[in-house]
Motif scaffolding. Structure first.
Motif, PDB file in Angstrom:
ATOM      1  N   VAL A  16     -14.683  50.974-132.162  1.00 36.41           N
ATOM      2  CA  VAL A  16     -14.242  52.308-131.760  1.00 36.41           C
ATOM      3  C   VAL A  16     -15.276  53.017-130.889  1.00 36.41           C
ATOM      4  CG1 VAL A  16     -13.674  54.631-132.592  1.00 36.41           C
ATOM      5  CG2 VAL A  16     -12.542  52.633-133.580  1.00 36.41           C
ATOM      6  N   PRO A  17     -16.570  53.038-131.253  1.00 34.11           N
ATOM      7  CA  PRO A  17     -17.530  53.703-130.351  1.00 34.11           C
ATOM      8  C   PRO A  17     -17.585  53.064-128.967  1.00 34.11           C
ATOM      9  CG  PRO A  17     -18.658  52.626-132.182  1.00 34.11           C
ATOM     10  CD  PRO A  17     -17.212  52.634-132.517  1.00 34.11           C
ATOM     11  N   VAL A  31      -7.290  50.688-123.076  1.00 32.76           N
ATOM     12  CA  VAL A  31      -8.326  51.293-123.922  1.00 32.76           C
ATOM     13  C   VAL A  31      -7.689  52.259-124.917  1.00 32.76           C
ATOM     14  CG1 VAL A  31     -10.334  52.822-123.949  1.00 32.76           C
ATOM     15  CG2 VAL A  31     -10.126  51.036-122.193  1.00 32.76           C
ATOM     16  N   TRP A  32      -6.799  53.118-124.417  1.00 30.53           N
ATOM     17  CA  TRP A  32      -6.156  54.096-125.287  1.00 30.53           C
ATOM     18  C   TRP A  32      -5.199  53.434-126.269  1.00 30.53           C
ATOM     19  CZ3 TRP A  32      -8.313  58.508-125.827  1.00 30.53           C
ATOM     20  CH2 TRP A  32      -9.054  59.051-124.777  1.00 30.53           C
ATOM     21  N   ASP A  33      -4.540  52.376-125.843  1.00 28.23           N
ATOM     22  CA  ASP A  33      -3.652  51.656-126.753  1.00 28.23           C
ATOM     23  C   ASP A  33      -4.446  51.082-127.929  1.00 28.23           C
ATOM     24  OD1 ASP A  33      -1.465  52.224-125.201  1.00 28.23           O
ATOM     25  OD2 ASP A  33      -1.376  50.262-124.243  1.00 28.23           O
ATOM     26  N   TYR A  37      -4.166  52.069-132.079  1.00 26.60           N
ATOM     27  CA  TYR A  37      -3.839  51.263-133.247  1.00 26.60           C
ATOM     28  C   TYR A  37      -5.035  50.959-134.129  1.00 26.60           C
ATOM     29  CZ  TYR A  37      -4.904  47.036-130.357  1.00 26.60           C
ATOM     30  OH  TYR A  37      -5.483  46.084-129.546  1.00 26.60           O
ATOM     31  N   ARG A  38      -6.250  51.260-133.664  1.00 28.17           N
ATOM     32  CA  ARG A  38      -7.410  51.156-134.553  1.00 28.17           C
ATOM     33  C   ARG A  38      -7.619  52.422-135.378  1.00 28.17           C
ATOM     34  NH1 ARG A  38     -11.071  47.122-134.321  1.00 28.17           N
ATOM     35  NH2 ARG A  38     -10.671  45.489-132.776  1.00 28.17           N
ATOM     36  N   LEU A  39      -7.199  53.570-134.860  1.00 28.71           N
ATOM     37  CA  LEU A  39      -7.460  54.836-135.542  1.00 28.71           C
ATOM     38  C   LEU A  39      -6.314  55.329-136.401  1.00 28.71           C
ATOM     39  CD1 LEU A  39      -9.316  56.773-132.694  1.00 28.71           C
ATOM     40  CD2 LEU A  39     -10.296  55.504-134.613  1.00 28.71           C
ATOM     41  N   GLY A  69      -3.218  63.671-127.073  1.00 27.15           N
ATOM     42  CA  GLY A  69      -2.187  63.151-127.955  1.00 27.15           C
ATOM     43  C   GLY A  69      -2.753  62.419-129.158  1.00 27.15           C
ATOM     44  N   LEU A  70      -3.816  61.625-128.950  1.00 31.31           N
ATOM     45  CA  LEU A  70      -4.414  60.889-130.058  1.00 31.31           C
ATOM     46  C   LEU A  70      -5.136  61.831-131.008  1.00 31.31           C
ATOM     47  CD1 LEU A  70      -4.934  58.228-131.426  1.00 31.31           C
ATOM     48  CD2 LEU A  70      -6.822  57.804-129.828  1.00 31.31           C
TER      49      LEU A  70
END
Length: 239
Positions: A16-17, A31-33, A37-39, A69-70
């Protein structure tokens, strides 16, 4: 930020970092995808890395719709059950900044108004209404009459604005018109939501909120009750 204990959906503490650093330099969908799904798992489960990432996402949100949005999705998942209360408390400053950003964004009257409006509701701490509020084009709420306990269907949308008994063969029967709250009769969360929608020219949304926070007549016993109070008491998630 020390990431050694801040795992994501996959139990990783380093990915994530790395992705956040890339997101700050570029705006690539992949990157955003992957961050998404990791967060957040299955739309409602968050992890320590989710809250650790929130300040960075908020800092990017003014120039990135994906970051906004995230960040909103994480805030909407903040109501209990994640075991990260200490990390959430540490995000108070970022969430306050996010509220201000969302107010500015909503005043611009975006086409997707409902999504950031729900994010703002969550950022204000009203997680329950953030989860259930629709656009009032075809909304139905199930409540129990507080007097006779019969299940009452509340419709607010294109099919009408009424209370009824739902019959799975006949549809909604014995309909009674809802009694919307007047603007001056609203208080608390309902008033704040209504005033925000009115401020931004969201007429349909404001009218739906007035009905949701208004009163309904039970088709079975004819008693009149507050829709929002009964719905919230039956459906509010445990904190």
């Amino acid at each position: 930020m020390q990431w050694t204990q801040l795992y994501d959906c996959y139990g990783d503490v380093d990915r994530v970092p790395e992705l956040l650093a890339r997101a700050g330099r570029e705006d690539e969908a992949e990157v955003w995808d992957e961050l998404g799904y990791r967060l957040i798992l299955e739309g409602d489960m968050v992890f320590p890395a989710s809250f650790a990432a929130l300040p960075c996402l908020v800092s990017l949100a003014s120039r990135s719709a994906r970051a906004r949005g995230l960040a909103g999705a994480i805030v909407r998942c903040a109501a209990g059950g994640h075991g990260c209360d200490d990390l959430l408390a540490g995000c108070a400053g970022a969430i306050a900044e996010f509220r201000s950003l969302l107010h500015r964004h909503l005043r611009s009257r975006p086409d997707d108004y409902l999504a950031p409006f729900r994010d703002l509701i969550a950022a204000e701490g009203h997680y329950h209404w953030s989860a259930v509020l629709g656009d009032f084009s075809d909304d139905f709420y199930q409540v129990a009459c507080p007097h006779c306990a019969v299940e009452v269907t509340i419709a607010i949308g294109g099919y009408g604005r009424y209370s009824a008994i739902r019959d799975w063969n006949l549809g909604d029967v014995d309909r009674r018109d809802l009694r919307p709250a007047s603007p001056e009769g609203l208080s608390g969360t309902g008033r704040w939501m209504h005033e925000t929608a009115v401020r931004d020219g969201e007429v349909v949304l404001a009218d739906g909120i007035a009905h949701l926070f208004g009163r309904a007549e039970c088709p079975r016993c004819a008693s009149v009750f507050s829709i929002a109070d009964e719905y919230a008491s039956s459906h509010r998630p445990l904190m």
